[in-house]
Design an enzyme around this catalytic site. Sequence first.
Site, PDB file in Angstrom:
ATOM      1  N   ASP A   2       0.874  -1.162   0.000  1.00 55.72           N
ATOM      2  CA  ASP A   2       0.000   0.000   0.000  1.00 55.72           C
ATOM      3  C   ASP A   2       0.920   1.224   0.000  1.00 55.72           C
ATOM      4  O   ASP A   2       2.121   1.126   0.270  1.00 55.72           O
ATOM      5  CB  ASP A   2      -0.939  -0.011   1.227  1.00 55.72           C
TER       6      ASP A   2
HETATM    7  C1  GLC Z   1      -4.285   4.323  -0.310  1.00 54.16           C
HETATM    8  C2  GLC Z   1      -5.192   3.145  -0.078  1.00 54.16           C
HETATM    9  C3  GLC Z   1      -5.170   2.121  -1.175  1.00 54.16           C
HETATM   10  C4  GLC Z   1      -4.959   2.821  -2.507  1.00 54.16           C
HETATM   11  C5  GLC Z   1      -3.559   3.430  -2.485  1.00 54.16           C
HETATM   12  C6  GLC Z   1      -3.293   4.234  -3.759  1.00 54.16           C
HETATM   13  O1  GLC Z   1      -3.668   4.731   0.852  1.00 54.16           O
HETATM   14  O2  GLC Z   1      -5.088   2.477   1.171  1.00 54.16           O
HETATM   15  O3  GLC Z   1      -6.418   1.417  -1.156  1.00 54.16           O
HETATM   16  O4  GLC Z   1      -5.081   1.893  -3.580  1.00 54.16           O
HETATM   17  O5  GLC Z   1      -3.334   4.232  -1.348  1.00 54.16           O
HETATM   18  O6  GLC Z   1      -4.119   5.347  -3.799  1.00 54.16           O
END
Ligand code: GLC
Length: 712
Positions: free
Chosen positions: A245
Amino acid sequence: MDKSLSPDQRADLLLAQMTLDEKILLVHGNGRLFGPPTAASLLSNGGAGYVVGIPRLGIPALQMADAAVGVTRGAARGRYSTALPSNVAEASSWDPALACQYGALIGRELRDQGYTMSLGGGVNLAREPRNGRTFEYKGEDPILAGRLAAEEMKCLQAQGVIGDIKHFAANDQETGRNIGNVILSKRVLRETDLLPFEIALKQTEIGGVMCSYNKVNGDWACENQYLLNDFLKRNLGFKGFVVSDWGGTHSTAKAALAGLDMEQPDSEYYGDKLKEAVAKGEVPAERLNDMVKRILRAQFAAGQFDNRAPARVPDVFGGLEFAARVAERGTVLLKNGGNLLPLSAAKLKSIAVIGAHADVGVLSGGGSAQVDAAGGNAVPPPPPPPGTSPLDRMLRTPMWHPSSPLKAIAAKAPLAKVQFHDGADPAAAAALAKASDVAIVFVNQPASEGRDLATLSLPENQDRLVEAVAAANPRTVVVLETGGAVTMPWIEGASSVLEAWYPGIRGGEAIAAILFGEVNPSGKLVLSFPKSEADLPHAKVFGPAEAATPAPAGGTPDFRRQLPPFDIVYNEGLQVGYKWYDAQDKVPLFPFGHGLSYTTYAYSGMHASGGRNPQVVFTLKNTGKRAGIEVAQVYATLPAAAGEPPKRLVAWEPVELQAGESKTVTIAIDPFYLSIFNEQKDAWELPPGDYKLWVGASSRNLPLSETVRAGE
Ligand code: GLC
């Protein structure tokens, strides 16, 4: 470029040509969305993540976009995307075929806009109904969530875009998401939070798994040997790549050895530091090769080296039509006292439409799943406090899509006097309700990534509004636009209640079609609605209060890392959602699987078989006066020795029936769904004994049952 070879073979051939530097380029991103642009990030397609291509070798860039309910960040580059109803709405159809079409539409629009990978696919369980991201997920049952996610990602990938599934694992709340340490036994993990991933990854080849921010049993999810290597790659044989993430990477060698294959969005750990670690032998060269191979394989499997479909303008009208269909199928009729619904336009002279900006639009969920509204936010937000960062603004600002329930209702009842009241003053709203034949009061519960709900009560005094309106006119319909469950202190006074969730770009039209009976509602709850929060496993969300809100003005999500770490002890264990209410003998306000219709159904004549191929056969009859779809559900009570909650969903089938029509329905039960996880053997097993199989309309309405033997 030999298409006759497999993705594995093609990836191996290509890998052998790559230099160390080229390999390093493929295993990390190139900068944050809101960060300062870098030379590489300027080549990004504008999505959340971007991995450079290698022109020398014809390796295409990885252009990643969040796309849970549609392609996000359209406003940044003036792009149109279909804003579909939320994932919990789509899941409420219980229809794998609809999930496939949902994924296919998102895959087409991602491809149309030049993206090559989705970052949608959230399947975290609704353990914690106050989780701000409940709208992005598929409810509380792991089998339902896993099956629907499999279909969605299979059909998204068929459009030439790499699919993903997230957040791996047990990221079931937003409070302290990047400092909390979730503690669950291996058996509970396998039978709950990991199970949707296991089902989806066994049933279809999904290219990417996104590991989550939190810790699980002491190790960060993105450097967790058990989660990434033992379970995902060894047990499941996952051939795709694990991507962190955004900001979820915490080390170089430990993460690499534990199974993390790509760092996003930056290269803090998997850039120069990884190159050094390989040079020093801390990370074996073959482990770097494995990372790169997994990424290349996913690109080959998605056809990204072959004839790429050309970009094109999204199919706007097809998207609108499908969005309406999902909203119609996902809306759940919770209560219909006196059969007030469907409304008869011919008999109504005056209709009061109240609250939740129903004059201009419908609500959607915030954060990285947010699809920007066509034409701009239908409810322009107040200017943010000075110093608010773009990210905080995104997390704080509810986005309303320009689909007006008021206009759609007026169009259904052209002879009636339809009046709107914003609901700010309950007394004035009640006066309008009193003077009208029927009152339709819309209530909303904004929710977003990055923060959890303070309570399950409707915010901003809406409970008072509903009470006042329902007291003024017994013919009151409540329409909920919520991310998940809410409490309803006014339930006795409200004649009918419709859960529309975040209904997407045609939400107003879909709600009106259901209110006036053009569409017969068939949605069923995929999460339990408690009578009171006192009935939940935990009085409040785990973690310090200051971790429960978006970053302070000007702060960043990382501010929470400065908070002291805390444990998240989900001691309800296996008892997630309806299993909790069953095991604790509590009665929910509306149970998992519940959903009414404008017709009625009768279940009869059940025959069940056990052994190696368990199945149920029964007769389902539409005993009402109009056609409808009934999601027939099958639950199982396992042998007592299994030590399981009282029952679990094991199969279901949406059945379409004309008025008066009967069908003999046969539903096979996958023995895997009857199994329990044996920690000592580190394997699933089907305990021998008696299995009571139940059939019916919801987890609390199971008129048929029969006991069979299985697991011998
Ligand atoms: C965010 C989210 C994730 C997302 C990523 C990119 O913090 O937790 O679900 O796909 O970052 O935006």
